[in-house]
Scaffold this active site. Structure first.
Site, mmCIF file in Angstrom:
data_model
loop_
_atom_site.group_PDB
_atom_site.id
_atom_site.type_symbol
_atom_site.label_atom_id
_atom_site.label_comp_id
_atom_site.label_asym_id
_atom_site.label_seq_id
_atom_site.Cartn_x
_atom_site.Cartn_y
_atom_site.Cartn_z
ATOM 1 N N ARG A 86 6.373 -2.464 -0.521
ATOM 2 C CA ARG A 86 7.254 -1.405 -0.794
ATOM 3 C C ARG A 86 8.365 -1.560 -1.913
ATOM 4 N NH1 ARG A 86 7.741 2.406 3.861
ATOM 5 N NH2 ARG A 86 5.297 2.603 4.587
ATOM 6 N N ARG B 297 12.854 3.585 -1.180
ATOM 7 C CA ARG B 297 14.390 3.971 -0.766
ATOM 8 C C ARG B 297 15.428 3.242 -1.145
ATOM 9 N NH1 ARG B 297 12.842 7.371 4.106
ATOM 10 N NH2 ARG B 297 11.477 5.711 4.605
ATOM 11 N N ARG C 72 13.076 10.567 -6.907
ATOM 12 C CA ARG C 72 12.374 11.620 -5.805
ATOM 13 C C ARG C 72 13.134 12.837 -5.710
ATOM 14 N NH1 ARG C 72 13.546 12.238 -0.308
ATOM 15 N NH2 ARG C 72 11.702 11.788 1.372
ATOM 16 N N ASP D 148 0.323 6.298 -1.369
ATOM 17 C CA ASP D 148 0.578 6.133 0.020
ATOM 18 C C ASP D 148 -0.986 5.962 0.607
ATOM 19 O OD1 ASP D 148 2.818 6.227 2.304
ATOM 20 O OD2 ASP D 148 0.996 7.183 3.085
ATOM 21 N N TYR E 225 -3.425 7.237 12.188
ATOM 22 C CA TYR E 225 -2.652 8.767 12.206
ATOM 23 C C TYR E 225 -3.674 9.786 12.096
ATOM 24 C CZ TYR E 225 1.035 5.424 10.210
ATOM 25 O OH TYR E 225 2.115 4.543 10.001
HETATM 26 O O1 CP3 Z 1 4.386 -1.321 -1.684
HETATM 27 C C1 CP3 Z 1 4.803 -0.265 -2.658
HETATM 28 O O2 CP3 Z 1 5.727 -0.219 -3.297
HETATM 29 C C2 CP3 Z 1 3.740 0.745 -3.060
HETATM 30 C C3 CP3 Z 1 3.892 2.167 -2.361
HETATM 31 C C4 CP3 Z 1 3.500 2.123 -0.698
HETATM 32 C C5 CP3 Z 1 4.107 3.445 0.076
HETATM 33 N N1 CP3 Z 1 3.350 3.237 1.278
HETATM 34 C C6 CP3 Z 1 5.119 4.109 -0.546
HETATM 35 C C7 CP3 Z 1 5.790 4.871 0.460
HETATM 36 C C8 CP3 Z 1 2.534 1.651 0.053
HETATM 37 C C9 CP3 Z 1 1.653 0.523 -0.212
HETATM 38 C C10 CP3 Z 1 2.537 2.288 1.077
HETATM 39 C C11 CP3 Z 1 1.595 2.078 2.428
HETATM 40 C C12 CP3 Z 1 1.717 2.695 3.646
HETATM 41 N N2 CP3 Z 1 2.025 3.915 3.848
HETATM 42 C C13 CP3 Z 1 1.582 2.057 5.007
HETATM 43 C C14 CP3 Z 1 0.973 0.714 5.079
HETATM 44 C C15 CP3 Z 1 1.935 -0.292 4.656
HETATM 45 C C16 CP3 Z 1 2.973 -0.708 6.017
HETATM 46 O O3 CP3 Z 1 4.096 -0.332 5.527
HETATM 47 O O4 CP3 Z 1 2.575 -0.980 6.812
HETATM 48 C C17 CP3 Z 1 1.589 2.867 5.983
HETATM 49 C C18 CP3 Z 1 1.523 2.626 7.341
HETATM 50 C C19 CP3 Z 1 2.064 3.982 5.303
HETATM 51 C C20 CP3 Z 1 2.259 5.574 5.879
HETATM 52 C C21 CP3 Z 1 3.761 5.613 5.693
HETATM 53 N N3 CP3 Z 1 4.071 6.197 4.426
HETATM 54 C C22 CP3 Z 1 4.809 5.986 6.624
HETATM 55 C C23 CP3 Z 1 4.737 5.299 7.933
HETATM 56 C C24 CP3 Z 1 5.849 6.355 5.729
HETATM 57 C C25 CP3 Z 1 7.265 6.888 6.333
HETATM 58 C C26 CP3 Z 1 8.129 5.550 5.897
HETATM 59 C C27 CP3 Z 1 9.296 5.798 6.425
HETATM 60 O O5 CP3 Z 1 10.228 5.003 6.350
HETATM 61 O O6 CP3 Z 1 9.843 7.103 6.514
HETATM 62 C C28 CP3 Z 1 5.472 6.577 4.314
HETATM 63 C C29 CP3 Z 1 6.274 7.319 3.319
HETATM 64 C C30 CP3 Z 1 6.355 6.423 1.989
HETATM 65 N N4 CP3 Z 1 5.269 5.522 1.744
HETATM 66 C C31 CP3 Z 1 7.574 6.058 1.505
HETATM 67 C C32 CP3 Z 1 7.499 5.309 0.579
HETATM 68 C C33 CP3 Z 1 8.186 4.824 -0.687
HETATM 69 C C34 CP3 Z 1 8.967 6.530 1.908
HETATM 70 C C35 CP3 Z 1 8.933 7.910 1.419
HETATM 71 C C36 CP3 Z 1 10.157 8.767 1.285
HETATM 72 O O7 CP3 Z 1 10.494 8.512 -0.103
HETATM 73 O O8 CP3 Z 1 10.896 9.306 1.823
#
Ligand code: CP3
Length: 353
Positions: free
Chosen positions: A27, A31, A40, A77, A154
């Site tokens: 990640r 944020r 964003r 994502d 999910y």
């Molecule tokens: O690593 C990176 O920088 C690449 C980007 C990336 C994102 N999501 C961006 C993102 C990657 C590799 C993911 C994978 C992802 N997404 C996973 C597997 C990895 C892990 O963390 O276990 C999972 C379970 C998801 C599903 C997901 N997407 C969730 C649970 C959330 C909400 C997270 C939160 O903190 O609210 C997201 C959204 C998300 N994906 C964000 C980012 C940067 C935050 C979104 C925002 O800007 O509001």
């Protein structure tokens, strides 16, 4: 395509010698970075950001402009795949991801289809190609997907869950329905990762975030076997370069020997595992990625340095280690702490190579 200026990440995944231990951060575009939040805001939402290749390219490069990271990861994502299956992904503010049409009955499961990435995930493939161009061979680009089981969590729960009641009810009452979902997901992920490789991804990672919530037997049957199926269907080389694979099962520390057998080049470790012991167990077969507790970044600078030093020392001498956090970086992290971590890893790791 030209030669990579910095191939330490790829070399470490193949357990070949490098002058220092490469590092990237799960990640890393997110944020905790004010510039990410600004982009964003311009995009309007996370999904609008992820679905626009120009924005996705911009935020992918943001952490690389700040820190000398050894790899870039596609900004996207894991839930784009079920979204492409027509499930209606949305993000409710403060509640994380949700689906408008979760899989609740037999009819919905039967109607599930494998999306064509060239059509339904075009925006991701365009982002991969555009990011490769913008990177200009400075560091490799990682493509990724969720594991079939993590995606299914999910898809069945309809969003995040703390007990996985719905998917486990399906597992123990209608296992054939869950197998059908996992089979479609495995086919979808294989096609999706191959399309990312075709568009320019130089390594691929499978995020199995929820595999660790399963029993040992259920993990093999419902998560590991489908990841193995994906790996056996992936393009092994493109442009004469082998494309390495990383499998990350969060909470999978008890099953490392099994994970090392499925055709992956590297295993991602969460922070509950001692990386030195993991190396003793499987280091002759695969590289290891990880595994600093993301919360260490809330500590004082000297502590961040000493904790990074401990992970490097635990892995020990030689190649086959990609430094990373044990899970995604917290949005509450101070970006200056990440600079300290990357610097510490690069500096302190030279003694081990
Ligand atoms: O690593 C990176 O920088 C690449 C980007 C990336 C994102 N999501 C961006 C993102 C990657 C590799 C993911 C994978 C992802 N997404 C996973 C597997 C990895 C892990 O963390 O276990 C999972 C379970 C998801 C599903 C997901 N997407 C969730 C649970 C959330 C909400 C997270 C939160 O903190 O609210 C997201 C959204 C998300 N994906 C964000 C980012 C940067 C935050 C979104 C925002 O800007 O509001």
């Amino acid at each position: 395509m030209g030669r990579l200026e910095n191939d330490t990440f790829l070399k470490a995944l193949f357990r070949q010698p490098t002058p220092y231990t490469p590092v990237w951060i799960m990640r890393q575009a997110g944020r905790y970075l004010p510039e990410y939040n600004a982009t964003r805001a311009r995009a309007g939402s996370f999904l609008a950001l992820a679905k626009n290749p120009d924005f996705a390219t911009e935020v992918t490069l943001q952490p690389l402009a700040r820190y000398p990271l050894d790899a870039a990861i596609l900004f996207s994502d894991i839930l784009t795949v079920p979204d492409a299956m027509g499930m209606g992904l949305y993000f409710a503010e403060g509640e994380g991801p949700k689906f408008e049409r979760p899989l609740r009955n037999e009819w919905e499961v039967r109607n599930l289809f494998v999306p064509d990435p060239a059509e339904h995930l075009r925006y991701v493939l365009d982002a991969v190609a555009q990011i490769r161009k913008a990177l200009d061979n400075r560091v490799p680009l990682i493509g990724f997907s969720g594991s079939p089981y993590t995606l299914a969590c999910y898809m069945v729960e309809g969003g995040a869950s703390d007990d996985f009641r719905l998917i486990k009810t399906m597992m123990y009452s209608r296992p054939e329905l869950l197998h059908r979902i996992l089979d479609v997901n495995a086919q979808a992920v294989t096609a999706y990762l191959n399309a990312q490789i075709e568009s320019g991804a130089q390594a691929v990672m499978i995020f199995d975030t929820w595999g660790g919530s399963l029993s040992a037997a259920a993990y093999r049957e419902y998560s590991l076997s489908y990841m193995e199926k994906i790996l056996s269907g992936l393009t092994r080389a493109r442009d004469g370069e082998t494309v390495p694979r990383i499998v990350f099962t969060k909470g999978g520390g008890a099953w490392l020997e099994d994970i090392a057998m499925i055709g992956t080049d590297a295993i991602g470790l969460d922070w509950t595992v001692n990386i030195g012991r993991a190396r003793e167990r499987i280091g002759d077969r695969v590289a290891l990625q990880g595994n600093l507790d993301p919360a260490v970044l809330f500590g004082a600078p000297e502590r961040i340095r000493s904790e990074a030093s401990d992970v490097l020392a635990a892995f020990g001498r030689g190649s086959g280690h990609v430094f990373n956090l044990g899970h995604g970086i917290s949005q509450h992290t101070d970006p200056s702490r990440v600079a300290m971590l990357v610097e510490a890893v690069h500096e302190l790791s030279r003694a081990y190579h």
